[in-house]
Design an enzyme around this catalytic site. Structure first.
Site, short mmCIF file in Angstrom:
data_model
loop_
_atom_site.label_atom_id
_atom_site.label_comp_id
_atom_site.label_asym_id
_atom_site.label_seq_id
_atom_site.Cartn_x
_atom_site.Cartn_y
_atom_site.Cartn_z
N ARG A 198 0.88 -1.31 0.14
CA ARG A 198 -0.06 -0.05 0.00
C ARG A 198 0.92 1.32 0.07
NH1 ARG A 198 -5.20 0.21 1.88
NH2 ARG A 198 -4.79 2.14 3.48
N ARG A 232 9.61 5.48 -3.18
CA ARG A 232 10.08 6.42 -4.46
C ARG A 232 11.26 6.89 -4.49
NH1 ARG A 232 5.72 10.02 -2.89
NH2 ARG A 232 3.95 9.08 -3.62
N ARG A 250 -8.84 -6.17 13.55
CA ARG A 250 -8.40 -5.07 14.56
C ARG A 250 -9.04 -3.89 14.91
NH1 ARG A 250 -4.49 -7.10 17.50
NH2 ARG A 250 -3.36 -5.04 17.22
N ARG A 306 0.14 5.79 16.36
CA ARG A 306 0.35 7.38 15.77
C ARG A 306 -0.16 8.41 16.66
NH1 ARG A 306 -2.22 5.49 9.94
NH2 ARG A 306 -3.95 4.86 10.80
N GLU A 344 -3.48 6.68 18.97
CA GLU A 344 -3.98 5.76 18.56
C GLU A 344 -3.49 4.29 18.86
OE1 GLU A 344 -4.73 5.01 14.04
OE2 GLU A 344 -5.25 7.22 13.91
N TYR A 366 -10.03 -4.61 3.15
CA TYR A 366 -9.28 -3.44 3.58
C TYR A 366 -9.47 -2.46 2.26
CZ TYR A 366 -4.86 -1.11 5.58
OH TYR A 366 -4.17 -0.12 6.25
N ASP A 387 -9.93 1.46 0.73
CA ASP A 387 -9.91 2.73 0.95
C ASP A 387 -11.33 3.45 0.63
OD1 ASP A 387 -7.29 2.88 1.69
OD2 ASP A 387 -6.64 2.78 -0.33
N1 UDP Z 1 3.57 0.77 7.94
C1 UDP Z 1 4.74 0.78 8.64
N2 UDP Z 1 5.19 1.93 8.84
C2 UDP Z 1 4.65 3.18 8.86
C3 UDP Z 1 3.24 3.23 8.25
C4 UDP Z 1 2.99 2.11 7.87
O1 UDP Z 1 5.10 -0.27 8.61
O2 UDP Z 1 4.98 4.11 9.45
C5 UDP Z 1 3.00 -0.33 7.27
C6 UDP Z 1 2.08 -1.23 8.11
O3 UDP Z 1 2.33 -2.42 8.03
C7 UDP Z 1 0.50 -0.78 7.85
C8 UDP Z 1 0.74 -0.56 6.45
O4 UDP Z 1 1.97 -0.04 6.32
O5 UDP Z 1 -0.52 -1.42 8.14
C9 UDP Z 1 -0.20 0.37 5.60
O6 UDP Z 1 -0.31 1.65 6.28
P1 UDP Z 1 -1.37 2.60 5.97
O7 UDP Z 1 -0.79 3.77 6.43
O8 UDP Z 1 -1.70 2.48 4.57
O9 UDP Z 1 -2.66 2.26 6.97
P2 UDP Z 1 -3.87 2.68 7.45
O10 UDP Z 1 -3.71 4.17 7.18
O11 UDP Z 1 -4.87 2.20 6.67
O12 UDP Z 1 -4.09 2.54 8.79
#
Ligand code: UDP
Length: 367
Positions: free
Chosen positions: A172, A176, A249, A280, A300, A348, A350
Site C-alpha cells: 500500500r 519512491r 483489528r 500514531r 491510536e 481493507y 480505501d
Molecule cells: N506501515 C509501516 N510503517 C509506517 C506506516 C505504515 O510499517 O510508518 C505499514 C503497516 O504495516 C501498515 C501498512 O504499512 O499496516 C499500511 O499503512 P497505512 O498507513 O496505509 O495504513 P492505514 O492508514 O490504513 O492504517
C-alpha cells in the site's frame, strides 16, 4: 407492497452512496444505523472549531476521476497532501519511503546510491521471492528501514509479527526514488472543507435516516419494511457467527484538547518503535491548516477486536481469508440482501474504492 424499496443498514460511505443514487432514481430508501450519528467511521465532530476524525484519520485520495468528481458534488476539497513523519526513538524520518528517508537513514544523496544500498541489504538477507510482509519489506527498502520504520509499527498495528502477515499490506505504501513526500500515488487528494459528516449529510439529503437502530437485534421487524436490504455491517455478525468469528483489528483513541496552537507540527506522526504503546498521533487541525488557539490530538492504540468493540480493519491473513470465502458463499446465496463495504465484504478498502464499488453495485441494481 412494502413501505420501502431499500432498507440500507449502515449510514457510512457505502450506505450513503447507495442511498443517494437509489433515491435519485426514485426509489424509496430507509437508512438505519446503530450509532447515534451518520457517516460511519468517517464521522467528524467539531471541537474547539477543529473537525476531529472520531474514528481515525481519513484522507481522501484517488486516481479515479469519476470518483473525484462524484465526491466534489457534496463537498469542496482542500489541498491537503498527506506526508506523515515517522518518529523512531526521537529520530524523524519522512514517509512514504523516499529519497528524504534514504538520505536521513544512510546519508545517500542520489537515487542510484539509494538503490545500491537497498539491493545490498536485500542480497545480504538472501531474499529472492518474498513470502510474507517482512521479506517483502526488506526486498523493497532494505533491512535498516524494515527494522526502524516497519517492524515495530506493523507489529503494533496488526498484533502479529511481520512474518505472519501478507506481503500486500506493505505494498500500500509507495517506495519512491525522488524527493517527494506525498504519501499517496494519487492524482486527486484532499480533505472536505467542513468535515466528512457534512459531506455525508449532503449525500443523504432527502433520505429518511433513523439512528440508534440495531438491525440485527430487530431484524425480523425491519425486514418487513423493505423489498431489499443493503447490509454494510460485519458479514459474520449477520450470520450469527455460525461459521466462527472473523478477526478484526480495533483501534482505541485517546483524544485530548491541548492548550497550545501546534503540538507536533504535522497531522500524522507515526511512532514506529515497538515500545511506544500507540501507533500514531493525529493532530486534527493540520488536515485543514487550522489556526485555532487550541489543538486536539488523538493517540491510536491498536487492539484485537473482541465483542463490544468497534471493528476497524479486517485481518487479511490466510485463515481469515478462507473463513471469509465461506461467509461469502452464504452472502451470495442470501435472497434480497446486498453485502457491501469494509465490514460487509471483509476488505481493507480505501474510501475511493468503497465509492467505486457502491456506484457499480447500485448502478447494476437499478439497471
Ligand atoms: N506501515 C509501516 N510503517 C509506517 C506506516 C505504515 O510499517 O510508518 C505499514 C503497516 O504495516 C501498515 C501498512 O504499512 O499496516 C499500511 O499503512 P497505512 O498507513 O496505509 O495504513 P492505514 O492508514 O490504513 O492504517
Amino acid at each position: 407492497m412494502k413501505q420501502y424499496d431499500y432498507l440500507i443498514v449502515g449510514a457510512g460511505l457505502y450506505g450513503a452512496v447507495f442511498a443517494h443514487e437509489a433515491k435519485k432514481a426514485g426509489k424509496r430508501c430507509l437508512v438505519i444505523d446503530k450509532r447515534a450519528h451518520i457517516a460511519g467511521n468517517i464521522y467528524t465532530e467539531e471541537v474547539e472549531g477543529i473537525n476531529v476524525h472520531r474514528y481515525g484519520a481519513h484522507i481522501f485520495h484517488t486516481n479515479n476521476k469519476a470518483v473525484w468528481q462524484y465526491v466534489n458534488q457534496f463537498a469542496e476539497f482542500n489541498r491537503y497532501t498527506n506526508s506523515p513523519v515517522a518518529n523512531y526513538h526521537g529520530e524523524i524520518y519522512n514517509l512514504p519511503f523516499n529519497m528524504n528517508t534514504f538520505n536521513r537513514m544512510w546519508g545517500v544523496v542520489t537515487p542510484a546510491e539509494a538503490k545500491a544500498k537497498i539491493e545490498q541489504q536485500r542480497a545480504e538477507a538472501g531474499i529472492t521471492e518474498p513470502k510474507n510482509l517482512e521479506e517483502q519489506a526488506i526486498s523493497l527498502v532494505g533491512t535498516d528501514i524494515y527494522e526502524k520504520l516497519i517492524k515495530g509499527y506493523t507489529g503494533k498495528q496488526w498484533g502479529r509479527p511481520c512474518t505472519e502477515l501478507p506481503a500486500f499490506i506493505i505494498k500500500r505504501l509507495p517506495v519512491r526514488f525522488t524527493y517527494d513526500d506525498n504519501y499517496f500515488n494519487a492524482l486527486y487528494q484532499g480533505i472536505p472543507n467542513g468535515g466528512y459528516t457534512a459531506m455525508v449529510e449532503k449525500m443523504l439529503d432527502g433520505v429518511e435516516v433513523r439512528l440508534g437502530v440495531d438491525y440485527l437485534a430487530e431484524k425480523a421487524e425491519l425486514d418487513k419494511l423493505a423489498d431489499r436490504v443493503v447490509y454494510t455491517g460485519p458479514v459474520d455478525a449477520y450470520f450469527g457467527y455460525k461459521l466462527g468469528a472473523l478477526q478484526y483489528r480495533s483501534v482505541r483513541f485517546e483524544t485530548e484538547t491541548l492548550d497550545t496552537d501546534n503540538y507536533q507540527g504535522n497531522a500524522v506522526v507515526n511512532y514506529t518503535d515497538a515500545e511506544t504503546p500507540y501507533t500514531r498521533i493525529i493532530e486534527h487541525k493540520h488536515f485543514e491548516f487550522g489556526t485555532q488557539p487550541k489543538t486536539v490530538i488523538s493517540r491510536e492504540y491498536s487492539a484485537e477486536w473482541k465483542p463490544g468493540d468497534e471493528p476497524y480493519y479486517p485481518v487479511n491473513d490466510e485463515k481469515n481469508g478462507a473463513l471469509y470465502a465461506e461467509y461469502k458463499k452464504l452472502a451470495d446465496a442470501e435472497p434480497g440482501v446486498i453485502f457491501g463495504g469494509r465490514l460487509g465484504e471483509y476488505k481493507y478498502y480505501d474510501m475511493d474504492k468503497v465509492i467505486e464499488v457502491a456506484l457499480d453495485v447500485v448502478g447494476r441494481e437499478l439497471a
